[in-house]
Each structure stands twice: as structure tokens, then as C-alpha cells.
Enzyme design. Structure first.
Site, short mmCIF file in Angstrom:
data_model
loop_
_atom_site.label_atom_id
_atom_site.label_comp_id
_atom_site.label_asym_id
_atom_site.label_seq_id
_atom_site.Cartn_x
_atom_site.Cartn_y
_atom_site.Cartn_z
N CYS A 12 -32.97 27.25 47.80
CA CYS A 12 -32.56 28.38 47.08
C CYS A 12 -33.90 29.11 46.37
CB CYS A 12 -31.59 28.09 45.93
SG CYS A 12 -32.36 27.20 44.80
N HIS A 39 -34.34 17.13 44.45
CA HIS A 39 -33.81 16.14 44.99
C HIS A 39 -33.91 15.90 46.53
CE1 HIS A 39 -31.90 15.22 41.10
NE2 HIS A 39 -31.41 16.52 41.15
N GLU A 123 -29.93 19.27 34.42
CA GLU A 123 -29.68 20.82 34.21
C GLU A 123 -28.62 20.65 32.91
OE1 GLU A 123 -28.64 23.59 37.12
OE2 GLU A 123 -27.00 24.39 35.58
N THR A 161 -24.94 25.18 37.30
CA THR A 161 -25.38 26.02 38.46
C THR A 161 -24.84 25.74 39.89
OG1 THR A 161 -27.51 25.61 38.65
CG2 THR A 161 -27.19 27.36 37.20
N SER A 217 -28.86 14.63 45.58
CA SER A 217 -28.91 15.99 45.26
C SER A 217 -27.34 16.65 45.10
CB SER A 217 -29.33 16.89 46.41
OG SER A 217 -28.77 18.21 46.70
N SER A 261 -31.88 21.93 48.18
CA SER A 261 -33.34 21.05 47.93
C SER A 261 -33.90 20.50 49.29
CB SER A 261 -32.98 19.99 46.77
OG SER A 261 -31.87 19.24 47.14
FE1 F3S Z 1 -31.28 27.61 42.83
FE2 F3S Z 1 -31.56 28.52 40.44
FE3 F3S Z 1 -29.37 28.77 41.67
S1 F3S Z 1 -32.41 26.74 41.07
S2 F3S Z 1 -29.19 27.09 42.68
S3 F3S Z 1 -31.38 29.74 42.29
S4 F3S Z 1 -29.69 28.49 39.56
#
Ligand code: F3S
Length: 689
Positions: A12, A39, A123, A161, A217, A261
Site C-alpha cells: 500500500c 510484516h 498501530e 486501518t 501480517s 506488506s
Molecule cells: Fe497502508 Fe497507510 Fe493504509 S500503511 S494500509 S496506506 S493506513
């Protein structure tokens, strides 16, 4: 076979930014990450190889710049960074920062915070830290139903998130009906919900679904759980090599996605192998693999053939342009493990690729990481089942020891090494023992093991067995395990016996530690066994024989004896004649001259020759006189010189004795020494008469 790849698969935005930053920082060769950056072992290992180490405590930074990962950190970490003067690069994801702001503001307004997420996820810890760890954290609808809230509070609900969209909807449902004043914020990252949505759609329409992601993860796990709801044939693997492709080769349609990840290289590798499989679907995955291993990547798990073992290093043929090496430290977590004892040339083994250097062709491999992958499941299960796993204590560390259990490193707290206090943990080093797995932290890959409960059980069993066999009157061997002022505890093989201080020696001793130390091997006599109270009384001195049994002959009045001054009082000195027998040399019997106190002429440790003046076997008392002995000597010397006798002369056996005063001929069976007491006694007696 048709392969459908999710467009949202892989990094991401937040993770990509953190990874790119870390690779860039690696060029400075002076940075580290606070906790694993993401992760994914492939990435963290590669960063490690580039010098970007992962630290668990800021104190380990040692002047390096610290990279804060995309999950963010709680406020106290920023304070610590400032107070330690550490410079840092903050890679906290922009979306996560927005959540921090939301929590901070709500908390300031007195609202109570509810977070839907995994309590131990970094987080969530960072978010909870803003509230001083007062937030309610819920990971499921069930927890939302059971949580306790106060009626009149004003609440705000938000989500990790990477939390499951479906589960969050359920939690929202439950809490909306339970709380009057609830403000719901959907903080699940857009990338996460899009990824989950796309994956579910694909999973619904394929024969098999593959999720590529690290097993630690959170978002990859959620992805797997989501897809599994729609497709039974969902597989969750860290790399395509972990999958039995033979099994799905015949599948018509295969879907593929990856967690946030999962690096692109792992997705690319999967696609490459699957498309080859598609082309040659008449061959097995293993055959394809053996044909195609021409390139290697860090993080790969591959099979190879042992070529040679040299000085603890194992060379492995991987079919690559150069052979791979398992260096000593990568063979096993046990530093004493000898590869030659378990492997031989020609053996086929699985190895983990730590590093591939395309320039010089070096391929570094690890077997211990394979052990981890193979055995971690058993470790996980053992937490629940309380199964006993065998391991070996390899080193001691602050607060405990490290054991290798099923090939994995586990921390054993000092309180868990035994069922009783262990003073010298080092004495456990190298011991092979059974362990229970107390905790396994998947995120940190930490295993905590213990054996206190086991040791208690074992000792109970040994105790029961020991009480069946130990009897009064037995001589028994044991090892001193503990010393107190009142006695010594002796390990008799599972059960402890007590030697009371008065039973250690025939001599008077003040403390057991004066004559014994922990670890001493001793033999003792069993004087009492009390099964009800679980007590065994022992005596060491009992086996040494009572010295008073032969005292009548040895210390008869008139005998001249030698001893050592061991104690002194104002009225005299105590002289040890042998173990367990002391005589009193009264002050009046020390010297011909007048003395104030015994120490005027004697010191502790002095060897003295004295005459026994009294023996009382009932009270076990012996009176001694140095004065009388010396007088006797002087008398003898005077008499002898008057008679012209050489007192130094010793008559040989059968030789005529020159001292006609006492005997004419030396006895047939001994040397006859005129300096001996019985000769002097005769003079003395004569004189007294
Ligand atoms: Fe990645 Fe940030 Fe969303 S780390 S999953 S873009 S909150």
C-alpha cells in the site's frame, strides 16, 4: 488454467513509502528501524543485510538514525527519542497520523475511545498510547457484546486501518444498540477495504485463491479470512514455494492477491512460476522447480543437496550458478550443534536464502530459519495444549536463560527455570530438559518457555518414588543443594533430606557452610523418614564412627597426646585431639609460670603435646596438662643424664637396651624409643612415689 491477479495486491502507499525510505537510508549505513519495518521477512532480512538493523529498544540505537514504521508509535516513544537526542525519520502513514489527531482531539474533549483492532498490533498500541492506554480495544463482535461501558459516557468508535471491513460492521451494529452517545468513524484504510473487496470478488469466482503474505501480517490474515468465507480452496502462503502447486495445477481458475506488506518480487515470482506451470501442466511442481531454479532471491525457501561439511559450514548445491553456504551460526540456534552429526554428503535439505550476491555469486543460506518455519506451528499448539517439548539451555541472559526448543530460541525467565529459587542459573547451561511453552508472540517472534510447573510435577513423582525406597538405617548418596544456618539440604535424587548442623560432624561447628558447600557430594545415614510431612533426616557424622568409642584406650589418664588449639577462653584452651574429641587444657595446666590468660602463651592453631590427666566417658570430657608433660620431660632428661643414657638412642629390635632402668632388651615386636612416654612415666611415677 487461468490466473486472475488482484490489482490491489501488494504494497500500500504507506508501506511503500516506509520501505523506499529505509532503502534510501541504508545508503548512509547509519540507520535502524524501531521494530520490524513491515510484516515481511523477505524485506526485513534484505534490509538487515544492507545494514538496517531492527532494534526493540531505543537504547540500542547507538548513534544511528531511527526509522519509525508506518504503524506509528505512542507519544512516549517520541519523548524518549527527544530525551536521548536521537534523530529519526518518521514514516508513520499519513492515514494513521489522521487517526492519531482524531483520538487526541476526542480524548481532549473527554470522549471515551473504543478501537476495533488487535490489542497487541503496533498501530493499536500507538493509538491507545495517546489515551494513556485507557481505550477499550475490541477485536470481534463477541467482545463488543461482552464489554462493560458506563451508561452516560460519550464514546467514539474507530478502527485499526487494516481491520476487517465485515467484522467492523458487526461491531458497529452491536455498539450502536448498546451505547446512546456513540460517534462512529470508519478509519479502515481505503486501500485495505478496496483490497478486501476485490479479493472477495475474485475468491467468489475462482476454483482456488492464493493469498501471499507474511503469517504475522494483520492485513494479510484478514485478507485470508475474508477470502476463506467465499472460497474453501483459499491458501495463505508466504512465498509461492510454500505451496503444493501440484494440488491446484488442475484448477481451472486461480485467484491471487497479496497483503499490504508483500513485496512485488514475491508476487512476481509467484506469477512467473504459475505461468510456467500453466504452460507445462503435464509436469509436477517439483519437476518444474528443479528445471527452473536458475535465479535465487533473498527469502526463498529451496531444496538443495549437501556437497560437503567443512569446519561446521555446510555447502549446498542449489542448481544455481554457485553453491550456497550454511555458515555456523545459521545451522542451528544451538551453538554446540554439529552439522556433521546430522548431515552427510548427498542429503537433500530445505534451506532459506538469506542473501544472494549476484556480483561475487555468494549465496548465504540458513537451516535454522527452516527449523523455525517447520516447528513454529508445534510451538503455537503447545501454548494451548501445554505439551512438553524438549530443549536445551544454551546461554544465560539478563533475567533468565535462552533455550533451544524444537530448533527455536526461547526465553526462559529465571523464575521458570525450576520450581524453586535458582541462585546459579549458569549451572543449567547445556542441560537438556522438558519445557512448557508459556507464550508465543507472533508479531515479535518471541517464545517464552518455562518448566516450573513441570519441575514441581516431576519432583512430586520423584518424591513419591523416593519415599518408597528410602528407609531408616540406609546409607545414601546425595548432593548438597542448599545451606542454611540450621543445616544442609541434600538432594537425594528428587527429594531433599536435611542434615541438621549437629549431625554434620563430631566436631563442634557453628554453621554448615564452615564445612560444606553447595554441590558437594556426600554420603549420609538415614536417621528418620516422615512420609506424612515429606521429611527425611540424615546424619553425616553417624557414618564416620563415634570417636568416643575408642577414647578409653587412646586418652587414658597418663597418656601423652598431641592436639591443636582450636578455642580459647579465659579459663583455658580447648585442644582438638581428633575429629569429635576436644580436651580442656586448663589455664593452671598450661605453664609452670604464672600467666594471666591462655593467649599469653598459646594461639589458635598451635600444635601442643599434652598429658591426659582425666577422662570422663559419661560427660565426654578430657582434661589435659601441658605443664605436667613438660615437667615429665624435664625429669626424664635429668634422670637419664644422671644415668649417662643417650635419650636419643633408639634400640633396634632384639638389641640390648642401654637403659637398664626400664628394660633390658627392646621388645620383640617394636622399636623401643626411650623418648616414648611410657618410659618417662616410669621415671615420673618413681619420682612421685
Ligand atoms: Fe497502508 Fe497507510 Fe493504509 S500503511 S494500509 S496506506 S493506513
Amino acid at each position: 488454467m487461468e490466473i486472475i491477479v488482484a490489482k490491489s495486491a501488494g504494497f500500500c502507499a504507506g508501506v511503500r513509502k516506509a520501505v523506499e525510505t529505509a532503502y534510501k537510508c541504508s545508503e548512509s549505513n547509519n540507520c535502524c528501524t524501531f521494530g520490524p519495518l513491515i510484516h515481511n521477512r523477505h524485506v526485513t532480512d534484505e534490509l538487515g543485510a544492507k545494514g538496517v538493523a531492527c532494534i526493540d529498544s531505543l537504547k540500542e540505537a547507538n548513534g544511528r538514525n531511527v526509522i519509525i514504521r508506518s504503524h506509528g508509535v505512542p507519544p512516549e516513544v517520541y519523548s524518549e527519542l527527544d530525551s536521548l537526542g536521537i534523530s529519526y525519520v518518521d514514516c508513520t502513514c499519513r492515514d494513521v497520523k489522521k487517526i492519531h489527531e482524531l483520538i487526541r482531539e476526542s480524548f481532549r474533549l473527554g470522549k471515551k475511545i473504543i478501537i476495533a483492532g488487535q490489542k497487541d498490533h503496533p498501530e493499536v498500541i500507538a493509538c491507545n498510547g495517546i489515551t494513556g492506554y485507557t481505550a477499550v480495544v475490541l477485536s470481534s463482535r463477541e467482545q463488543a457484546e461482552q464489554a462493560v461501558f458506563c451508561d452516560d459516557g460519550e464514546y467514539i468508535l474507530l478502527a485499526q486501518t487494516t481491520f476487517s471491513v465485515e467484522e467492523y460492521a458487526k461491531i458497529v451494529d452491536v455498539l450502536s444498540s448498546r451505547l446512546k452517545r456513540l460517534d462512529v468513524k470508519n478509519t479502515i484504510c481505503g486501500a485495505t477495504s478496496a483490497r478486501q473487496k476485490e479479493a472477495s470478488e475474485i475468491a467468489k469466482n475462482v476454483d482456488a485463491m492464493i493469498i501471499l503474505g507474511d503469517k504475522t501480517s494483520s492485513n494479510s490474515i484478514k485478507l485470508y479470512e475474508t477470502c476463506k468465507n467465499f472460497n474453501e480452496n483459499t491458501f495463505f502462503v508466504e512465498s509461492i514455494n510454500d505451496l503444493q502447486l501440484k494440488f491446484i495445477a488442475s484448477s481451472g481458475k486461480i485467484g491471487l492477491t497479496a497483503g499490504a506488506s508483500t513485496p512485488p518480487v514475491i508476487i512476481k515470482e509467484a506469477l512467473q512460476l504459475m505461468s510456467e506451470l500453466e504452460k507445462k501442466n503435464d509436469k509436477s511442481f517439483e519437476e518444474l522447480l528443479s528445471e527452473n531454479i536458475v535465479s535465487l532471491h533473498t527469502g526463498d525457501v529451496v531444496k538443495g543437496t549437501v556437497i560437503q561439511i567443512n569446519n561446521g559450514e555446510v555447502s549446498v548445491n542449489l542448481g544455481y550458478k554457485s553453491d550456497g553456504i550454511i555458515q555456523k551460526g545459521e545451522f542451528s540456534e544451538d551453538p554446540d550443534a554439529d552439522p556433521a552429526a546430522v548431515l552427510k554428503s548427498g542429503d537433500i535439505i530445505s534451506v532459506f536464502v538469506i542473501h544472494v550476491n549476484d556480483v561475487d555469486g555468494t549465496v548465504l543460506l540458513s537451516k535454522k530459519r527452516i527449523d523455525y518455519l517447520n516447528n513454529i506451528e508445534e510451538i503455537e499448539k503447545a501454548v494451548e495444549s501445554k505439551a512438553v517439548l524438549n530443549g536445551k539451555i544454551i546461554e544465560t541472559v539478563k533475567g533468565g536463560a535462552i533455550a533451544v526448543i524444537n530448533g527455536l530460541r526461547a526465553f526462559v525467565p529465571s523464575s521458570q527455570i525450576s520450581n524453586r529459587f535458582v541462585e546459579d542459573i549458569d549451572s543449567f547451561k547445556g542441560k537438556e530438559l522438558g519445557f512448557n511453552i508459556l507464550e508465543y508472540d507472533k508479531g515479535k517472534r518471541k517464545i517464552i518457555a518455562g518448566r516450573r510447573e513441570l519441575a514441581t510435577k516431576l519432583i512430586e513423582e520423584q518424591k513419591a518414588k523416593a519415599f518408597e525406597t528410602i528407609e531408616v538405617g540406609q546409607s545414601i548418596d546425595g548432593t548438597v543443594s542448599r545451606l542454611t544456618d540450621f543445616g544442609a539440604f541434600v538432594d537425594l535424587g528428587g527429594v531433599d533430606g536435611l542434615v541438621h548442623v549437629s549431625e554434620i560432624s563430631w566436631n563442634r561447628i557453628r554453621r554448615p557452610s564452615d564445612v560444606l558447600k553447595v554441590g558437594d557430594k556426600i554420603r549420609a545415614y538415614v536417621i528418620d523418614v516422615n512420609k506424612e510431612k515429606g521429611k527425611i533426616s540424615l546424619s553425616i557424622k553417624n557414618l564416620l564412627g563415634d570417636p568416643w568409642a575408642t577414647a578409653e584406650e587412646k586418652y587414658a589418664p597418663g597418656n601423652i597426646v598431641e592436639g591443636t588449639v582450636v578455642r580459647m577462653t579465659d579459663f583455658g584452651a580447648f585442644v582438638a585431639l581428633e575429629e569429635g574429641i576436644d580436651g580442656l587444657l586448663h589455664i593452671s595446666q598450661i605453664s609452670d609460670k604464672r600467666i594471666q590468660k591462655p593467649s599469653d602463651v598459646l594461639s589458635i592453631g598451635d600444635t601442643v603435646t599434652v598429658k591426659v590427666t582425666e577422662l570422663n566417658l559419661e560427660t565426654k570430657r578430657i582434661s589435659l596438662s601441658k605443664k605436667q608433660y613438660e615437667k615429665q620431660l624435664a625429669y626424664e632428661a635429668g634422670e637419664a643424664s644422671m644415668l649417662g643414657i643417650d635419650t636419643e638412642h633408639v634400640a633396634e629390635q632384639g638389641e640390648e637396651c642401654e637403659r637398664a632402668c626400664c628394660c633390658e632388651e627392646a621388645p620383640a615386636d617394636i622399636y623401643h624409643d626411650h623418648g616414648e612416654p611410657e618410659v618417662a612415666d616410669k621415671f615420673f611415677e618413681k619420682d612421685n612415689n
